[in-house]
Design a protein around this motif. Sequence first.
Motif, PDB file in Angstrom:
ATOM      1  N   UNK A   5      16.989  -2.720 -15.411  1.00  2.00           N
ATOM      2  CA  UNK A   5      17.036  -4.139 -15.760  1.00  2.00           C
ATOM      3  C   UNK A   5      16.634  -4.985 -14.556  1.00  2.00           C
ATOM      4  N   UNK A   6      16.078  -6.170 -14.840  1.00  2.00           N
ATOM      5  CA  UNK A   6      15.633  -7.054 -13.766  1.00  2.00           C
ATOM      6  C   UNK A   6      16.804  -7.544 -12.941  1.00  2.00           C
ATOM      7  N   UNK A   7      16.524  -7.717 -11.664  1.00  2.00           N
ATOM      8  CA  UNK A   7      17.518  -8.251 -10.743  1.00  2.00           C
ATOM      9  C   UNK A   7      17.331  -9.762 -10.662  1.00  2.00           C
ATOM     10  N   UNK A   8      18.265 -10.418 -10.022  1.00  2.00           N
ATOM     11  CA  UNK A   8      18.149 -11.857  -9.797  1.00  2.00           C
ATOM     12  C   UNK A   8      16.797 -12.155  -9.138  1.00  2.00           C
ATOM     13  N   UNK A   9      16.179 -13.249  -9.520  1.00  2.00           N
ATOM     14  CA  UNK A   9      14.885 -13.618  -8.959  1.00  2.00           C
ATOM     15  C   UNK A   9      13.734 -12.873  -9.606  1.00  2.00           C
ATOM     16  N   UNK A  10      13.988 -12.225 -10.743  1.00  2.00           N
ATOM     17  CA  UNK A  10      12.971 -11.477 -11.485  1.00  2.00           C
ATOM     18  C   UNK A  10      12.469 -10.235 -10.763  1.00  2.00           C
ATOM     19  N   UNK A  11      13.161  -9.769  -9.716  1.00  2.00           N
ATOM     20  CA  UNK A  11      12.741  -8.536  -9.050  1.00  2.00           C
ATOM     21  C   UNK A  11      12.985  -7.360  -9.988  1.00  2.00           C
ATOM     22  N   UNK A  12      12.013  -6.464 -10.048  1.00  2.00           N
ATOM     23  CA  UNK A  12      12.186  -5.289 -10.890  1.00  2.00           C
ATOM     24  C   UNK A  12      12.353  -4.040 -10.028  1.00  2.00           C
ATOM     25  N   UNK A  13      13.036  -3.067 -10.590  1.00  2.00           N
ATOM     26  CA  UNK A  13      13.210  -1.776  -9.942  1.00  2.00           C
ATOM     27  C   UNK A  13      12.790  -0.726 -10.952  1.00  2.00           C
ATOM     28  N   UNK A  14      11.892   0.157 -10.535  1.00  2.00           N
ATOM     29  CA  UNK A  14      11.444   1.242 -11.402  1.00  2.00           C
ATOM     30  C   UNK A  14      11.629   2.564 -10.684  1.00  2.00           C
ATOM     31  N   UNK A  15      11.971   3.586 -11.455  1.00  2.00           N
ATOM     32  CA  UNK A  15      12.029   4.960 -10.957  1.00  2.00           C
ATOM     33  C   UNK A  15      10.735   5.612 -11.419  1.00  2.00           C
ATOM     34  N   UNK A  16      10.030   6.242 -10.496  1.00  2.00           N
ATOM     35  CA  UNK A  16       8.695   6.775 -10.772  1.00  2.00           C
ATOM     36  C   UNK A  16       8.599   8.233 -10.342  1.00  2.00           C
ATOM     37  N   UNK A  17       8.114   9.090 -11.243  1.00  2.00           N
ATOM     38  CA  UNK A  17       7.856  10.484 -10.874  1.00  2.00           C
ATOM     39  C   UNK A  17       6.539  10.542 -10.103  1.00  2.00           C
ATOM     40  N   UNK A  18       6.542  11.243  -8.973  1.00  2.00           N
ATOM     41  CA  UNK A  18       5.353  11.327  -8.117  1.00  2.00           C
ATOM     42  C   UNK A  18       5.139  12.759  -7.638  1.00  2.00           C
ATOM     43  N   UNK A  19       3.957  13.009  -7.123  1.00  2.00           N
ATOM     44  CA  UNK A  19       3.633  14.311  -6.547  1.00  2.00           C
ATOM     45  C   UNK A  19       3.890  14.345  -5.042  1.00  2.00           C
ATOM     46  N   UNK A  20       3.902  13.180  -4.397  1.00  2.00           N
ATOM     47  CA  UNK A  20       4.137  13.129  -2.953  1.00  2.00           C
ATOM     48  C   UNK A  20       5.635  13.106  -2.667  1.00  2.00           C
ATOM     49  N   UNK A  21       6.001  13.076  -1.391  1.00  2.00           N
ATOM     50  CA  UNK A  21       7.407  13.072  -1.010  1.00  2.00           C
ATOM     51  C   UNK A  21       8.133  11.859  -1.598  1.00  2.00           C
ATOM     52  N   UNK A  22       9.420  12.017  -1.827  1.00  2.00           N
ATOM     53  CA  UNK A  22      10.235  10.920  -2.347  1.00  2.00           C
ATOM     54  C   UNK A  22      10.359   9.823  -1.300  1.00  2.00           C
TER      55      UNK A  22
END
Length: 129
Positions: A49-66
């Motif tokens: 869910x969006x944070x205050x100030x419309x900041x978004x947080x996404x969890x993303x699967x990637x091939x490189x290091x976390x």
Amino acid sequence: MAHRSRLAGFMIDCQGGDLGEAATFWSKALGLDIADPDEDGLDRYAVLEKMRGDLHVEVQKVDHESRVHLDIESDDIEAEVARLKAFGALEIARPYDSRWVVMQAPTGHRFCVVRPKGKLTADNAKRWD
């Protein structure tokens, strides 16, 4: 060229593993509900869910290091990339038919310049002339 940009939010890059498990962990850790457990149905992005100030947080699967990286939204990606390069940033890649630009700060931190998810205005973004 005059354009606007702003901090859009943060991407939590997770190498391997289960997207749902990663999203659940970060949801609980940050106190943010999962708004979309599988954005675009590709098993790649989970949106919190969006944070205050419309900041978004996404969890993303990637091939490189976390790692965690930030996104900068701009209504003119090319102008914003040029502005950041003038300060010493490097362009690293233009994935998915150049839908966004991966950059690296002089400090080594990776970040992305992306299209805005909503309208950028004088109230929510910085204007660069």
